[in-house]
Design an enzyme around this catalytic site. Structure first.
Site, PDB file in Angstrom:
ATOM      1  N   MET A 129       0.843  -1.190   0.000  1.00 61.74           N
ATOM      2  CA  MET A 129       0.000   0.000   0.000  1.00 61.74           C
ATOM      3  C   MET A 129       0.877   1.239   0.000  1.00 61.74           C
ATOM      4  O   MET A 129       1.736   1.394   0.887  1.00 61.74           O
ATOM      5  CB  MET A 129      -0.935   0.019   1.218  1.00 61.74           C
ATOM      6  CG  MET A 129      -1.997  -1.062   1.206  1.00 61.74           C
ATOM      7  SD  MET A 129      -2.933  -1.104   2.742  1.00 61.74           S
ATOM      8  CE  MET A 129      -1.692  -1.773   3.861  1.00 61.74           C
ATOM      9  N   CYS A 268      -2.618  -2.506  -9.787  1.00 59.14           N
ATOM     10  CA  CYS A 268      -2.949  -1.154  -9.332  1.00 59.14           C
ATOM     11  C   CYS A 268      -3.787  -0.446 -10.392  1.00 59.14           C
ATOM     12  O   CYS A 268      -3.338  -0.269 -11.528  1.00 59.14           O
ATOM     13  CB  CYS A 268      -1.683  -0.360  -9.043  1.00 59.14           C
ATOM     14  SG  CYS A 268      -2.022   1.330  -8.452  1.00 59.14           S
ATOM     15  N   HIS A 357      -6.303 -10.082  -6.443  1.00 57.96           N
ATOM     16  CA  HIS A 357      -7.381  -9.290  -5.866  1.00 57.96           C
ATOM     17  C   HIS A 357      -8.673  -9.680  -6.578  1.00 57.96           C
ATOM     18  O   HIS A 357      -8.781  -9.561  -7.795  1.00 57.96           O
ATOM     19  CB  HIS A 357      -7.090  -7.796  -6.059  1.00 57.96           C
ATOM     20  CG  HIS A 357      -8.003  -6.909  -5.277  1.00 57.96           C
ATOM     21  ND1 HIS A 357      -7.567  -5.759  -4.669  1.00 57.96           N
ATOM     22  CD2 HIS A 357      -9.318  -6.977  -5.005  1.00 57.96           C
ATOM     23  CE1 HIS A 357      -8.581  -5.180  -4.055  1.00 57.96           C
ATOM     24  NE2 HIS A 357      -9.655  -5.905  -4.256  1.00 57.96           N
ATOM     25  N   ASN A 398      -6.767 -11.918  -2.226  1.00 56.30           N
ATOM     26  CA  ASN A 398      -6.676 -10.551  -1.723  1.00 56.30           C
ATOM     27  C   ASN A 398      -8.000  -9.841  -1.996  1.00 56.30           C
ATOM     28  O   ASN A 398      -8.645 -10.099  -3.008  1.00 56.30           O
ATOM     29  CB  ASN A 398      -5.521  -9.812  -2.402  1.00 56.30           C
ATOM     30  CG  ASN A 398      -5.417  -8.356  -1.967  1.00 56.30           C
ATOM     31  OD1 ASN A 398      -5.244  -7.470  -2.783  1.00 56.30           O
ATOM     32  ND2 ASN A 398      -5.531  -8.100  -0.679  1.00 56.30           N
ATOM     33  N   GLY A 400     -11.074  -7.510   0.517  1.00 52.95           N
ATOM     34  CA  GLY A 400     -12.243  -7.684   1.373  1.00 52.95           C
ATOM     35  C   GLY A 400     -11.998  -8.395   2.682  1.00 52.95           C
ATOM     36  O   GLY A 400     -12.861  -8.361   3.565  1.00 52.95           O
ATOM     37  N   ARG A 424      -5.782  -3.084   4.292  1.00 53.37           N
ATOM     38  CA  ARG A 424      -6.396  -2.049   5.139  1.00 53.37           C
ATOM     39  C   ARG A 424      -6.665  -2.548   6.544  1.00 53.37           C
ATOM     40  O   ARG A 424      -6.594  -1.779   7.508  1.00 53.37           O
ATOM     41  CB  ARG A 424      -7.700  -1.581   4.500  1.00 53.37           C
ATOM     42  CG  ARG A 424      -7.542  -1.101   3.063  1.00 53.37           C
ATOM     43  CD  ARG A 424      -6.864   0.231   2.990  1.00 53.37           C
ATOM     44  NE  ARG A 424      -6.313   0.470   1.649  1.00 53.37           N
ATOM     45  CZ  ARG A 424      -5.690   1.590   1.299  1.00 53.37           C
ATOM     46  NH1 ARG A 424      -5.538   2.547   2.168  1.00 53.37           N
ATOM     47  NH2 ARG A 424      -5.202   1.730   0.091  1.00 53.37           N
TER      48      ARG A 424
END
Length: 618
Positions: A129, A268, A357, A398, A400, A424
């Site tokens: 991140m 990204c 992701h 990745n 959620g 996060r």
């Protein structure tokens, strides 16, 4: 004229002011004198060049030699340096000898060792991140867990390539050098400080960690991987010499650049990355290019480092994304596109690890990264199916998942999954993952972790003191306090703790402004940063919070999640179900609410009684 200069070049390098002229005719003699004068003027102007221009000039001479040697003068000469190229598919100009030198030469054991480290620590990994997973936050996570796989912020390959260009000595790029890229290990005037800004691991080894690179130019990615490989060699040289003092200028601290793997960013969706930069999630539309880029990374690292890829399940290529339009499209077609991407990228055998992701990347709209994390729905079943279809690959999920129990739940539901990547959730509450090693690796031997958050702050304080002594507090203090700002998330007075850290982080800049305004200003003498952090924590937080063990914190967190789930059940079954008008539904709602209020009051009374007992015993 060019042939004559090349034949006489060795003499000019020995003595630029003396020209040895053989017996020639008058006309040939005049041509010789003219050519020598021009050569001397060129050498004198070259010596007066700035360092960056001389390096670029020397590099261009080496590239000219490669294009012309054995290829014929009719070939087009590309005068632009590959370091300044922005095209997605670059022209690779490495020699075959250089490529073969980097392929599996005495590096199989080191590669296998790093693959074992990567596979043995992949159940839980920290997602990359920007502006979050810097060396300070990674150090905090390592204090909480020994088995979590760390991942850096994305580092642009062109930044490393240009930094390498400026760091190398000009003489290493001289004409006729067999290795036109130079070597950081052999450079006499190499200063690693600039490159360590992007690639350094602080002042301590990080353990299992991955460096994420971003770029779409194979030449730049090759140079970035080569730089990482050579910095690791410098680290080993320091360790073998048994000293922490490097022979290089201004390199007083040890070099730590020992990553377990290199990751290529293909996920990204930021407009700056996938739009203007033409890399990130935009690379998913060109799997053949991704395969070539990963091969360049493998060759640049000398075949010593595993190469992994982080991507999404797809992009919005070929249609205008709306939620309704997306849900109406074929999921099978979406999965087949993802499967094709993985097959092509892994076809060379270089990439065996994918972090996926479970959302599509929306590139054709002006979606921010936050929108790309929320608007496209999650489709975990694609990632699980991929893990089942490719058992020879390591597939990590990745997106959620933000809690430790959520990670365990995903791994239990799909045994073929090798790991889960959390981003996060780690930043929002790092202490919630303090039990990660014992929960996810119950049969492994674990080192004694921190018993409470006081021990974490004490250990982190040593890191902060070292960084502040060897850096500029105006630039580094706010980054160091940011890493621990959410260590007490969800606790009473956690906001006051964050405000106290923020005020303390701004003091060096405040004093600098005051000193600039008033030269006679004498700033207050402050204690070390570690003492300031402990003072803020002890001032705003209770001892029960400070000394709560990881086991107790996990139990409290599970209880809070259970209560939150019950409240969501009330909302889903009563309010959203539209049954509030019915008397029976109203009675159910009242019973739920009364039960929740009663349990909450009992818990508050129990906490008060415990505090009274602690005060009496004290």
């Amino acid at each position: 004229f060019i042939r004559w200069i090349r034949s006489q070049e060795s003499m000019y390098e020995k003595n630029a002011q003396t020209i040895v002229v053989p017996l020639l005719s008058a006309s040939a003699f005049r041509r010789t004198i003219l050519a020598g004068t021009v050569c001397i003027m060129s050498l004198s102007s070259l010596m007066a060049m700035p360092r960056s221009r001389s390096v670029a000039f020397a590099g261009s001479r080496a590239r000219w030699k490669y294009v012309c040697n054995g290829e014929g003068m009719h070939r087009k000469f590309h005068r632009l340096s590959p370091l300044s190229s922005t095209s997605a598919a670059s022209n690779t100009v490495r020699t075959n000898a250089e490529i073969s030198q980097n392929k599996h030469v005495g590096n199989d054991s080191l590669l296998k060792e790093r693959i074992e480290i990567l596979r043995g620590n992949s159940k839980l990994s920290l997602a990359p991140m920007m502006e979050y997973t810097d060396s300070h936050f990674r150090h905090l996570v390592r204090l909480l867990s020994d088995k979590t796989l760390l991942c850096t912020e994305m580092v642009a390959a062109n930044a490393i390539a240009h930094g390498r260009d400026h760091a190398l000595s000009p003489e290493r790029l001289s004409y006729g050098d067999s290795n036109k890229y130079g070597s950081l290990v052999d450079s006499a005037n190499f200063d690693p400080s600039y490159l360590l800004r992007f690639l350094g691991q602080g002042h301590n080894p990080e353990g299992a960690s991955v460096l994420q690179l971003g770029g779409s130019d194979s030449e730049q990615l090759f140079l970035a991987a080569k730089t990482v490989y050579e910095l690791n060699q410098l680290q080993k040289n320091q360790q073998q010499s048994g000293t922490t003092q490097s022979q290089h200028k201004e390199a007083q601290s040890p070099i730590f650049c020992d990553y377990s793997a290199i990751n290529l960013n293909c996920g990204c969706p930021s407009p700056k990355v996938a739009g203007k930069g033409c890399f990130g999630a935009a690379l998913m539309q060109e799997p053949d290019l991704v395969r070539r880029l990963t091969t360049s990374l493998h060759e640049g690292a000398g075949g010593t480092m595993p190469v992994t890829v982080k991507c999404r399940i797809g992009t919005d290529e070929g249609y205008a994304f709306t939620k309704k339009e997306y849900l109406s499209r074929s999921e099978e077609e979406e999965y087949q596109n993802l499967k094709r991407f993985v097959e092509i990228v892994a076809s060379d055998g270089v990439v065996t690890d994918f972090q996926i992701h479970a959302r599509v990347a929306v590139l054709n709209k002006n979606y921010s990264p936050a929108d790309n994390r929320k608007v496209p729905p999650l489709r975990y079943h694609h990632v699980r199916r991929l893990a089942r279809d490719f058992p020879q690959l390591n597939i990590s999920l990745n997106g959620g998942v933000g809690t430790l129990m959520g990670v365990k739940r995903e791994l239990d539901e799909c045994e073929e999954l090798d790991g889960v990547m959390v981003g996060r959730g780690f930043v929002a509450n790092p202490w919630a993952f303090a039990m990660a090693d014992r929960v996810l690796y119950p049969n492994a031997c674990h080192s004694p972790g921190p018993r409470n958050r006081v021990e974490v702050l004490e250990a982190y304080g040593k890191h902060a003191d070292y960084e502040e002594e060897n850096g500029d507090p105006i630039k580094t203090r706010r980054f160091m306090t940011k890493a621990i700002s959410h260590l007490f998330a969800g606790e009473p007075n956690a906001k006051r703790y964050r405000v106290g850290l923020d005020e303390m982080a701004g003091l060096p800049k405040k004093f600098a402004k005051e000193l600039k305004r008033n030269p006679n200003f004498v700033p207050l003498v402050q204690p070390p940063l570690s003492e300031l952090i402990m003072e803020i924590a002890s001032t705003h937080l209770s001892e029960e919070v400070l000394y709560r063990s990881p086991e107790e914190s996990l139990d409290k967190l599970l209880w809070d999640e259970e209560q939150a789930e019950r409240r969501r059940t009330v909302v889903d079954t009563v309010i959203l179900g539209g049954g509030t008008k019915d008397n029976s539904d109203g009675e159910i709602k009242n019973s739920f609410v009364q039960e929740w209020q009663t349990s909450r009051k009992k818990d508050e009374l129990n906490e008060r009684e415990e505090r009274k007992l602690c005060i009496r015993e004290g």
